[in-house]
Design a protein around this motif. Structure first.
Motif, PDB file in Angstrom:
ATOM      1  N   ASN A 102      -8.193   1.536  -0.564  1.00 28.36           N
ATOM      2  CA  ASN A 102      -6.658   1.988   0.696  1.00 28.36           C
ATOM      3  C   ASN A 102      -6.434   3.502   0.628  1.00 28.36           C
ATOM      4  O   ASN A 102      -6.657   3.790  -0.465  1.00 28.36           O
ATOM      5  CB  ASN A 102      -6.125   0.212   0.880  1.00 28.36           C
TER       6      ASN A 102
ATOM      7  N   GLY B 135      -7.358  -2.155  -1.995  1.00 27.13           N
ATOM      8  CA  GLY B 135      -7.635  -2.313  -1.182  1.00 27.13           C
ATOM      9  C   GLY B 135      -7.747  -3.970  -0.930  1.00 27.13           C
ATOM     10  O   GLY B 135      -8.042  -3.960  -0.017  1.00 27.13           O
TER      11      GLY B 135
ATOM     12  N   GLU C 138       0.766  -0.918  -0.029  1.00 29.60           N
ATOM     13  CA  GLU C 138       0.327   0.069   0.186  1.00 29.60           C
ATOM     14  C   GLU C 138       1.089   1.406   0.188  1.00 29.60           C
ATOM     15  O   GLU C 138       0.462   1.970  -0.631  1.00 29.60           O
ATOM     16  CB  GLU C 138      -1.048  -0.205   1.090  1.00 29.60           C
TER      17      GLU C 138
END
Length: 404
Positions: free
Chosen positions: A351, A346, A251
């Protein structure tokens, strides 16, 4: 209209609408709105040079320069950006009762923060900062945007803001969730007709969903012993999921990609030629509440100046070849390697990488670059899904751009 015609038209507009000084100030200000997305935060070194260009252009047009000063009695608050804005804080704080966002309406970094606040439905008030005078930030030593006030706390840098607030939001949701009862223990001598549950490991505060899945497997009909049951569990178990650490690292990798690559390529595309520079500044000025005269000055002066600046962007940011192809390749990189066939980076829900990329792209949604991006890359389904997931604005004082 040609660039030469636009330059000839500017003094007429200034005289006709009485904006010799304030009009060109607006022009210089608006010309920083999109481009400042690159130069604020990590790319802030060129602010002084660009401001000099704007003021030089103002003097060529005969406009006065408005000087601002800060009294020694008005000591500004010292604000420091955290060393690693992508790192999640170790400790969560209570959710703020009041959020104030200092921003430029069309700045891509500010749009990142708004996408986050809208997605998590955190009500916020916007204060539009004058990009030239920064008068709204006179209380602060930090003169870039976005900056947020979270009750009495102040956080600068879009990535640091998102890291701070996502930690607080998820902790608050975890605290308000009912406790999950522990899973039943697996009996050594299970009833032949009863399934043996496998413990489900999940964390309701973790932003990426469950850490691993769960399965239920029948042990057998009494002919299998405990060893056979264990073997059956081993065979039925899914392949290991990425660890939380690996998922978080991925991420962060894509959050940095948004700031280091996507913003640059997208900005170079919206100023790649004269027509697109004019279109971009038409869009920028539509987001303001300025008078017609001020908007026209900003539109043409900004288009002329940023058209010239745009010619140097590919070399400055290392973008080779056709700019549109570079934009499509950049978008497809995210679609292929961040999404990995999933709805969002995500997984089932966005995300911080999704929200960052979405905010930056949404900042230019009324430009030709955006239209071409949606038509010629594999990113359109994701963008539509993000629009649905983010939903309406949580802004308390809606701006002109909310209706667009």
């Amino acid at each position: 209209m040609s660039s030469a015609g636009a330059l000839r038209r500017l003094p007429i507009l200034l005289l006709a609408h009485g904006h010799r000084a304030s009009g060109i100030t607006h022009a210089a200000s608006s010309s920083r709105l999109i481009n400042t997305g690159i130069n604020d935060q990590r790319y802030g070194d060129s602010n002084r040079q660009r401001a000099g260009i704007m003021l030089a252009a103002a003097s060529l047009l005969g406009a006065g320069v408005v000087a601002t000063s800060t009294s020694a009695a008005d000591a500004p608050t010292k604000i420091e950006v955290v060393a690693d804005p992508y790192a999640l804080p170790v400790e969560a704080r209570p959710l703020p009762s009041k959020i104030i966002l200092y921003q430029y309406e069309v700045c891509p970094y500010c749009c990142k923060v708004r996408a986050f606040l809208d997605f998590y439905k955190l009500p916020y008030t916007v204060i539009e900062v004058n990009p030239l005078t920064k008068g709204e930030l006179k209380w602060s030593t930090y003169k870039k945007v976005p900056v947020v006030k979270l009750d009495d706390d102040i956080v600068a840098d879009s990535s640091a803001i998102m890291s701070r607030l996502v930690t607080d939001v998820l902790a608050a949701r975890h605290a308000s969730s009912p406790p999950v009862p522990p899973p039943p223990a697996v009996a050594v001598a299970a009833s032949p007709a009863s399934p043996s549950p496998i413990a489900k490991r999940s964390s309701s505060w973790w932003p990426f969903g469950s850490i691993s899945g769960s399965r239920t497997s029948d042990v057998g009909n009494g002919a299998k012993d405990q060893t056979a049951a264990a073997a059956a569990v081993t065979v039925a178990a899914p392949s290991p999921s990425p660890s939380p650490v690996d998922t978080l690292a991925e991420e962060i990798r894509w959050r940095k990609w948004v700031d280091d690559k996507l913003v640059k390529v997208l900005t170079a595309n919206i100023y790649r030629n004269w027509d697109e520079s004019v279109e971009t500044f038409k869009y920028i000025t539509e987001q303001t509440s300025w008078s017609w005269g001020a908007r026209e000055v900003a539109r043409w002066a900004g288009a002329v100046m940023m058209w010239q600046v745009g010619k140097r962007m590919p070399g400055k940011y290392g973008i080779e070849g056709d700019l549109r192809k570079a934009l499509y390749d950049t978008a497809n990189d995210f679609a292929d390697n961040a999404l990995l066939g999933r709805r969002f980076a995500g997984g089932d829900s966005p995300n911080l990488a999704d929200l960052s990329a979405f905010g930056v792209i949404r900042a230019v949604r009324k430009t030709g670059a955006f239209r071409d991006l949606m038509e010629n890359s594999r990113l359109a389904p994701w963008f539509v899904a993000m629009e649905e997931a983010v939903g309406g604005s949580a802004r308390i004082n809606p701006g002109p751009g909310d209706a667009a």
